[in-house]
Design a protein around this motif. Structure first.
Motif, PDB file in Angstrom:
ATOM      1  N   CYS A  25      30.501  39.615  47.904  1.00 51.17           N
ATOM      2  CA  CYS A  25      31.682  38.851  48.332  1.00 51.17           C
ATOM      3  C   CYS A  25      31.631  37.430  47.785  1.00 51.17           C
ATOM      4  O   CYS A  25      32.658  36.854  47.411  1.00 51.17           O
ATOM      5  CB  CYS A  25      31.784  38.836  49.850  1.00 51.17           C
ATOM      6  N   HIS A  26      30.445  36.844  47.756  1.00 47.11           N
ATOM      7  CA  HIS A  26      30.303  35.496  47.216  1.00 47.11           C
ATOM      8  C   HIS A  26      30.696  35.457  45.739  1.00 47.11           C
ATOM      9  O   HIS A  26      31.408  34.543  45.297  1.00 47.11           O
ATOM     10  CB  HIS A  26      28.852  35.030  47.397  1.00 47.11           C
ATOM     11  N   ARG A  27      30.263  36.464  45.004  1.00 47.54           N
ATOM     12  CA  ARG A  27      30.594  36.533  43.582  1.00 47.54           C
ATOM     13  C   ARG A  27      32.086  36.747  43.382  1.00 47.54           C
ATOM     14  O   ARG A  27      32.726  36.121  42.522  1.00 47.54           O
ATOM     15  CB  ARG A  27      29.800  37.673  42.933  1.00 47.54           C
ATOM     16  N   VAL A  28      32.682  37.589  44.214  1.00 49.88           N
ATOM     17  CA  VAL A  28      34.108  37.882  44.119  1.00 49.88           C
ATOM     18  C   VAL A  28      34.938  36.643  44.429  1.00 49.88           C
ATOM     19  O   VAL A  28      35.923  36.343  43.749  1.00 49.88           O
ATOM     20  CB  VAL A  28      34.485  39.040  45.067  1.00 49.88           C
ATOM     21  N   MET A  29      34.549  35.887  45.466  1.00 52.23           N
ATOM     22  CA  MET A  29      35.309  34.695  45.858  1.00 52.23           C
ATOM     23  C   MET A  29      35.343  33.662  44.729  1.00 52.23           C
ATOM     24  O   MET A  29      36.367  33.011  44.497  1.00 52.23           O
ATOM     25  CB  MET A  29      34.710  34.065  47.119  1.00 52.23           C
ATOM     26  N   LYS A  30      34.240  33.516  44.020  1.00 49.41           N
ATOM     27  CA  LYS A  30      34.207  32.572  42.900  1.00 49.41           C
ATOM     28  C   LYS A  30      35.215  32.983  41.825  1.00 49.41           C
ATOM     29  O   LYS A  30      35.973  32.145  41.305  1.00 49.41           O
ATOM     30  CB  LYS A  30      32.796  32.510  42.308  1.00 49.41           C
ATOM     31  N   LEU A  31      35.237  34.284  41.512  1.00 47.27           N
ATOM     32  CA  LEU A  31      36.131  34.760  40.461  1.00 47.27           C
ATOM     33  C   LEU A  31      37.594  34.709  40.897  1.00 47.27           C
ATOM     34  O   LEU A  31      38.479  34.384  40.102  1.00 47.27           O
ATOM     35  CB  LEU A  31      35.739  36.180  40.050  1.00 47.27           C
ATOM     36  N   VAL A  32      37.864  35.033  42.158  1.00 49.50           N
ATOM     37  CA  VAL A  32      39.250  34.989  42.667  1.00 49.50           C
ATOM     38  C   VAL A  32      39.772  33.553  42.626  1.00 49.50           C
ATOM     39  O   VAL A  32      40.932  33.305  42.275  1.00 49.50           O
ATOM     40  CB  VAL A  32      39.326  35.563  44.095  1.00 49.50           C
ATOM     41  N   SER A  33      38.932  32.577  43.009  1.00 46.68           N
ATOM     42  CA  SER A  33      39.374  31.173  42.965  1.00 46.68           C
ATOM     43  C   SER A  33      39.733  30.767  41.538  1.00 46.68           C
ATOM     44  O   SER A  33      40.597  29.907  41.331  1.00 46.68           O
ATOM     45  CB  SER A  33      38.275  30.267  43.523  1.00 46.68           C
TER      46      SER A  33
END
Length: 814
Positions: free
Chosen positions: A777-785
């Motif tokens: 989730c941490h990795r996904v949040m960075k990419l979504v931002s």
């Protein structure tokens, strides 16, 4: 005529009781002094007899005989004199019949100063101050030369209502009319009281100094005025002047001054002991008023040896004395309980204050069962409706997480005072029932009560814990409208609310506009900054606080150590830890030590962390070992992790987080068989993992999500956005692993998707989660931002993550 109308009202009574017979059968206490001239229906009595009949009603507070005498006057055609009319007027007011009094006043053919004075004094006696003021205006219009008794009554109105302007007018009239030439004590005393209660202690002192005649009441009034104004040094000066003028101290004066010596002003204890010596010299030390004040003073300042000495010397003990002693021993707890038992054995009936103090003592000594017994006595003595006692009971049950009992106590009271509402709201907040706290706050407003700064502080804290920044902003607006936005507790709670909701910029703005920044305000901002990952900014803020002359407390150091832990600043963290102990003498708590363990652990110094735990006073604390186990997972150290997990499971076998951590350690390194054993162990011991829950505030409503949740009304659009995001982030390097985005859509991902489809493109997404965010989730949040060009603020159970343009504020060090 009023007399005729009253005759009609009493007709049924007169038909049942012959007037002459009534007169002959009245109480012996006054009938012996009344000799009717005639007993026939048509023969009138004389003024003296009628007056005595009416005065008997005035003294008894029952208007029956007065009305019968009035009826007799009507039936016999007797014309009352002005004196008799005034006597009747006074009787009606003393019998709480102001309507009849006003009718009589309006129809009186003649009035004098006594009539007007009776009207004004009567209204004051009944607390009908607006009508009294109206009567004063009419008297002035009628050019009545009011007596000093009337002026004294008028000043009483101003004192009770706080009407300074009217008080000044009356003071002027006293001087202009000449009645105030060399103002005597009869008018000086109410003038001093009026100015003191209206907040003009300077005018009260001027009146006092210019008066030609002063009595004991004058000095007492001046002393009381200084006490009310909090001017303790001036109070002591007037006390010295009183002694120099040869005015003998009364027990009332000494008692009042001794009460102020409980307060923390310059040399208060010295003055208290000096007055104690004076009391002994004047023979007042064994007086019940002075003795109780002395006892209370020593008990409140913590000099319990002297308090016990006085308590044992006082010959006639009362409930107030026992209350003072019980309250003095409150911190020791057990002594208060013993004294309460002694009080009951001596046959004294406890008051509301006694019971509320005993509940506090039970909180101090952590005795839940004894507190329940005290609650039973409160019910037995019918004090359950007392709001102060009720608020202490709510606090008691809230501490022990018995919110159902707390609610029963709350509902049993009259609920007219804001204190008990605040206690119940704070109780819900302290026990994590934030929604109930906010609902109760809305009920408070609908009830018509005005919240104080402590109430606002409690609900702002609830908004912060829920992450409801919009709700918090609404409450902030209410505080501005109510004029309490500058209160220290409100400002501190505002900073906490914004910081806890992920809006650190707004928290900083509140901090910058605060008029007075005490250690609490600094500590709140330091902790907020630390939890947002601003390590360097946190340390800079701490140093500014030190240079400002503010002595840091344990909370400020906790924020600094947290910042060092989250920022990987090992040397700085250890230096601040030693400074806290050595320079400021603050004993480290479990939380401080857990920060040091986390500091070592995140830096990969797992052996140092383990050594620190074993050498600390918290070696048996699950919190310490759990911090180390979390670090073992970060560094994938299964050897130390297995040892720590075994110890942790023995220390806290019911906590699911320990099992989950060791399961994740095995799972991350591919030790599937050991991971499966942990799962089976949890199943055999009925240990259930706390489900991950995330929530986001949209349009003043909080929407929550579980993993794979499809219960939301917009679930279709949320998952459609999820698929769209997956395609976008795959193009910028996202790889779907076994814990992939679609395979296991965690709650925070669903909350972010809901925010993306619901909020304007310029609005940041603020998501709260009850557990730690996982790697995926941490990795996904960075990419979504990055692909959505949106700021995402995610609060997990440990800290904040602020994602901007593909970068997290934690620097991937979490």
């Amino acid at each position: 005529m009023l007399l005729q109308r009253n005759a009609t009202k009493i007709r049924s009574l007169s038909d049942a009781i012959n007037v002459s017979g009534a007169l002959s059968t009245t109480r012996s206490s006054w009938s012996q002094n009344i000799q009717p001239l005639e007993h026939g229906n048509g023969i009138s009595l004389d003024d003296v007899t009628y007056t005595k009949l009416i005065q008997s009603s005035t003294q008894s507070g029952c208007s029956t005989h007065g009305k019968l005498a009035q009826l007799h006057m009507v039936k016999t055609g007797y014309t009352p004199t002005l004196f008799l009319h005034n006597t009747l007027l006074n009787m009606y007011f003393k019998c709480n019949e102001s309507d009849l009094a006003l009718q009589l006043f309006d129809e009186m053919p003649e009035r004098n100063v006594v009539s007007w004075n009776s009207l004004i004094s009567g209204y004051i006696h009944l607390g009908q101050y607006p009508l009294a003021k109206e009567a004063i205006s009419k008297a002035r219009i009628a050019n009545i030369n009011l007596s000093k008794h009337t002026y004294a009554s008028m000043l009483t109105i101003c004192s009770q209502t706080g009407d300074l302007e009217l008080g000044k007018v009356i003071h002027s009239l006293i001087i202009v009319t000449g009645i105030g030439v060399g103002i005597d004590a009869f008018l000086t005393n109410p003038l001093i009281a009026m100015y003191s209660k209206c907040g003009r202690i300077d005018q009260a002192r001027l009146t006092f100094d210019k008066s030609d005649q002063l009595d004991d009441v004058s000095w007492n009034s001046m002393i009381s005025g200084y006490i009310q104004a909090g001017l303790h040094n001036e109070m002591l000066k007037i006390l010295i002047k009183m002694h120099q003028c040869g005015v003998r101290f009364s027990n009332y004066v000494l008692g009042s001054v001794l009460k102020t010596c409980c307060l923390n002003f310059n040399h208060s204890l010295t003055w208290g002991k000096l007055l104690h010596s004076c009391c002994i010299k004047l023979g007042w030390d064994l007086d019940i008023v002075v003795g109780t004040a002395l006892l209370d003073m020593y008990a409140k300042i913590g000099d319990l040896n002297n308090a016990v000495l006085i308590f044992n010397l006082l010959p006639n003990k009362n409930v107030v004395m026992y209350n003072a002693m019980i309250s003095g021993f409150l911190e020791s707890g057990e002594k208060s309980l013993n004294l309460f038992r002694e009080m009951q054995r001596d046959g004294f009936k406890p008051s509301e204050f006694t019971f509320s103090t005993m509940i506090k003592a039970c909180i101090t000594c952590n005795d839940f069962e004894y507190g329940r017994q005290i609650h039973g006595l409160i019910c037995k003595n019918n004090f359950v409706k007392d709001e102060y006692t009720g608020s202490v009971l709510v606090e008691f049950y809230s501490k022990y997480r018995s919110m159902e009992e707390a609610l029963i106590c709350f509902n049993s009271s009259n609920k007219q005072d804001i204190v008990i509402w605040t206690s119940m709201i704070a109780g819900y907040s302290q026990n994590g029932e934030f929604e109930k706290s906010l609902i109760l706050f809305c009920e408070l407003l609908s009830f018509g009560l005005k919240p104080d700064d402590f109430t606002i502080s409690s609900v702002l804290s609830c908004c912060g814990n829920l992450g409801g920044v919009r709700c918090g902003e609404g409450i902030q607006c209410y505080s501005v409208k109510s004029g309490i936005e500058k209160s220290g507790v409100v400002l501190n709670s505002l900073m906490y609310m914004y910081g806890k909701s992920g809006d650190i910029d707004s928290a900083n703005r509140v901090f910058e506009v605060a008029d007075k920044m005490d250690v609490v305000a600094w500590s709140v901002m330091i902790c907020c900054s630390a939890h947002h990952g601003c390590a360097k900014e946190t340390l800079r803020m701490f140093e500014v606080m030190i240079r400002s002359g503010i002595v840091p407390n344990d909370v400020a150091f906790l924020g600094v150590l947290t910042a060092c832990s989250h920022g990987g600043l090992v040397e700085e963290g250890l230096r601040y830890y030693e400074t806290m102990k050595g320079k400021y003498g603050i004993s480290p708590t479990e939380k401080h030590c857990a920060c040091i363990v986390d500091l070592f652990g995140r830096a990969g110094k797992l052996s140092d962390a383990e050594t620190f735990i074993m050498e600390s006073s918290f070696s048996e604390s699950p919190v310490m070992w759990r911090a180390l186990l979390s670090s073992c997972r970060i560094h994938k150290n299964t050897d130390i992790g297995t040892q720590v997990a075994d110890r942790l499971i023995k220390l806290d076998p019911e906590s699911s987080s320990s099992y989950v951590l060791i399961y994740n350690i095995y799972n991350d390194v591919g030790m599937d068989s050991k991971a499966k054993k942990i799962r089976n162990l949890m199943s055999n011991r009925s240990i259930k993992k706390e489900p991950g829950l995330s929530w986001i505030e949209v349009e003043n409503r909080v929407s929550s999500f579980l993993v794979g949740d499809k219960s939301h009304p917009k679930s279709g659009k949320i998952y459609a956005k999820l698929n769209d995001l997956l395609e976008k982030i795959k193009k910028v390097g996202y790889e779907d692993g076994k814990n992939g985005f679609l395979v296991n859509p965690h709650s925070e991902k669903l909350a972010v998707c809901f925010g993306l489809i619901s909020l304007p493109s310029c609005a940041p997404l603020r998501v709260m989660k009850n557990l730690r965010v996982c790697d995926d989730c941490h990795r996904v949040m960075k990419l979504v931002s990055k692909v959505e060009k949106r700021e995402i603020v995610l609060r997990d159970s440990i800290r904040f993550h602020r994602f901007r343009d593909g970068i997290c504020s934690c620097g991937d060090y979490w």
